[in-house]
Write an enzyme that holds these catalytic residues in place. Structure first.
Site, PDB file in Angstrom:
ATOM      1  N   ALA A   9       0.818  -1.213   0.000  1.00  0.00           N
ATOM      2  CA  ALA A   9       0.000   0.000   0.000  1.00  0.00           C
ATOM      3  C   ALA A   9       0.856   1.270   0.000  1.00  0.00           C
ATOM      4  CB  ALA A   9      -0.929   0.007   1.210  1.00  0.00           C
ATOM      5  N   CYS A  10       2.173   1.121   0.135  1.00  0.00           N
ATOM      6  CA  CYS A  10       3.089   2.261   0.238  1.00  0.00           C
ATOM      7  C   CYS A  10       3.791   2.500  -1.093  1.00  0.00           C
ATOM      8  CB  CYS A  10       4.113   1.972   1.336  1.00  0.00           C
ATOM      9  SG  CYS A  10       5.480   3.146   1.408  1.00  0.00           S
ATOM     10  N   GLY A  11       3.665   3.719  -1.622  1.00  0.00           N
ATOM     11  CA  GLY A  11       4.297   4.064  -2.894  1.00  0.00           C
ATOM     12  C   GLY A  11       5.807   3.943  -2.849  1.00  0.00           C
ATOM     13  N   ARG A  14       6.636   0.305  -3.049  1.00  0.00           N
ATOM     14  CA  ARG A  14       6.424  -0.210  -4.411  1.00  0.00           C
ATOM     15  C   ARG A  14       7.553   0.227  -5.342  1.00  0.00           C
ATOM     16  NH1 ARG A  14       1.095   1.541  -3.281  1.00  0.00           N
ATOM     17  NH2 ARG A  14       1.387   3.351  -4.632  1.00  0.00           N
TER      18      ARG A  14
END
Length: 137
Positions: A9-11, A14
């Site tokens: 969920a964390c950019g 990712r």
């Protein structure tokens, strides 16, 4: 072997994962919210990074304030206990390679840990980074 403690969920997480993959590595991906590190692993990561628990304590989007973790008198042991009970408190992503272990914030920090870092990478926000840009910081 490359290991990433990842939150999909964390950019930032990712971006780091994609930089690792584009460097030719097939990392072991540990979604640490589903499979949290145990005490020995967390303490080992901290030791290898030369960090104290407060250095990797995530505040945003966590129960940090509700748990009173802003109290500077809290011991490292108390902070570790909080992280073990609430893994969301562990900042991410943490990456371990043969070159070392680091909290990869900003995401391009991972480039120094990779044997064959990508020459450039465009992050989700459109910023382009690469090893030369990381070295000049």
């Amino acid at each position: 072997m490359v290991t990433i403690y990842h939150n999909p969920a964390c950019g930032t997480s990712r971006n780091v994962l994609e930089m690792i993959r584009r460097s030719g590595e097939t990392p072991m991906v540990i979604e640490y919210l589903r499979t949290p590190p145990d005490r020995a692993t967390l303490l080992g990561l901290l030791d290898a990074m030369g960090k104290r628990p407060r250095d990797i304590l995530r505040r945003k989007g966590t129960p940090y304030a509700e748990l009173g973790l802003d109290d500077p008198a809290l011991s490292d042991a108390a902070l570790v206990e909080a992280m073990l009970a609430h893994p969301i408190l562990i900042e991410r992503p943490i990456v371990a390679t043969g070159r070392g272990i680091a909290l990869c914030r900003p995401s391009e920090t991972v480039l120094a840990l990779l044997d064959h870092p990508v020459p450039s990478f465009t992050k989700e926000d459109g910023e382009t980074v690469g090893p030369a840009a990381s070295a000049s910081r």
